[in-house]
Write a protein that holds these residues in place. Structure first.
Motif: not given
Length: 230
Positions: A50, A71, A74-83
């Motif tokens: 990240w 902006d 949102r990518p940070w939350e997607s990064y967390r969910r994926e991990r």
């Protein structure tokens, strides 16, 4: 990110998109406070993929709109969910009777994975790589992955399989290798007997320790046919 990191991020954004630059001291102070309020729990970067600057650069590169804190969030939350989606909780090292410590370690591990400071713990997959030579030799010696001593111990709990293995080892026909025409048990499954109720109606079935005689005859006929072809 703390205020100094937010300030550094805003300076970086100003070089990529001058529209984000605030020349008035009051406006710059308000912008810094706003971004810190919205992105205070988002790290600038982690050791595992990240980087807020990369997320900002990607937005500026593909979007005609001025970048907003969302902006990056949102990518940070997607990064967390994926991990967290790839993470499987490892067994905590504390005493399982200590519920508070057990829960605290699980939560701490998940938080570390979610914040990017630790890698997700995943179950090891079964691979198709070359087997251990010692295991290959053991399988050739025993003829099965179940050692003979263990097979003998398990025999009382699976009588049908034990009878099948004993018959095959003595050169007798493998009755479970064919379909039973009497109870319609498929190949590999033990024969079943009907349970009759007081009204002479069938109430269910139960596995038999020995196959039906007709199934034995069919297996013997098939064995004789195979020997004749050989």
């Amino acid at each position: 990110m703390d205020r100094r990191e937010i300030a550094a991020l805003l300076a970086y954004l100003g070089r990529l998109d001058p529209r984000t630059i605030r020349t008035d001291q009051g406006e710059a102070r308000d912008q810094l406070a706003q971004w810190h309020e919205l992105l205070g729990d988002v790290p600038m970067a982690t050791a595992h993929g990240w980087d807020a600057r990369a997320a900002a650069r990607q937005h500026i590169r593909i979007s005609p709109y001025q970048i907003l804190p969302a902006d990056i969030a949102r990518p940070w939350e997607s990064y967390r969910r994926e991990r967290l989606g790839r993470h499987t909780d490892p067994t905590p090292s504390v005493d399982p009777d200590d519920q508070a410590a057990w829960t605290a370690e699980l939560v701490g591990t998940r938080r570390a994975v979610g914040t990017g400071s630790a890698q997700p713990a995943q179950y090891r997959a079964i691979t198709s790589g070359r087997r251990d030579p010692e295991l290959e030799a053991r399988l050739r010696e025993d003829g099965s992955c179940i050692p003979p001593a263990v097979r003998t111990t398990l025999a009382p709990y699976r009588p049908a399989r034990a009878a099948r293995e004993a018959a095959v080892s003595q050169g007798q026909p493998d009755a479970l290798g064919v379909r039973c025409e009497w109870c319609l048990a498929q190949a590999g499954e033990p024969c079943r007997r009907r349970r009759i109720g007081p009204d002479d109606g069938a109430r269910g079935t139960a596995p038999r320790a020995t196959p039906h005689p007709s199934r034995l005859d069919l297996a013997a006929a098939r064995q004789a046919q195979q020997h004749a072809l050989a």
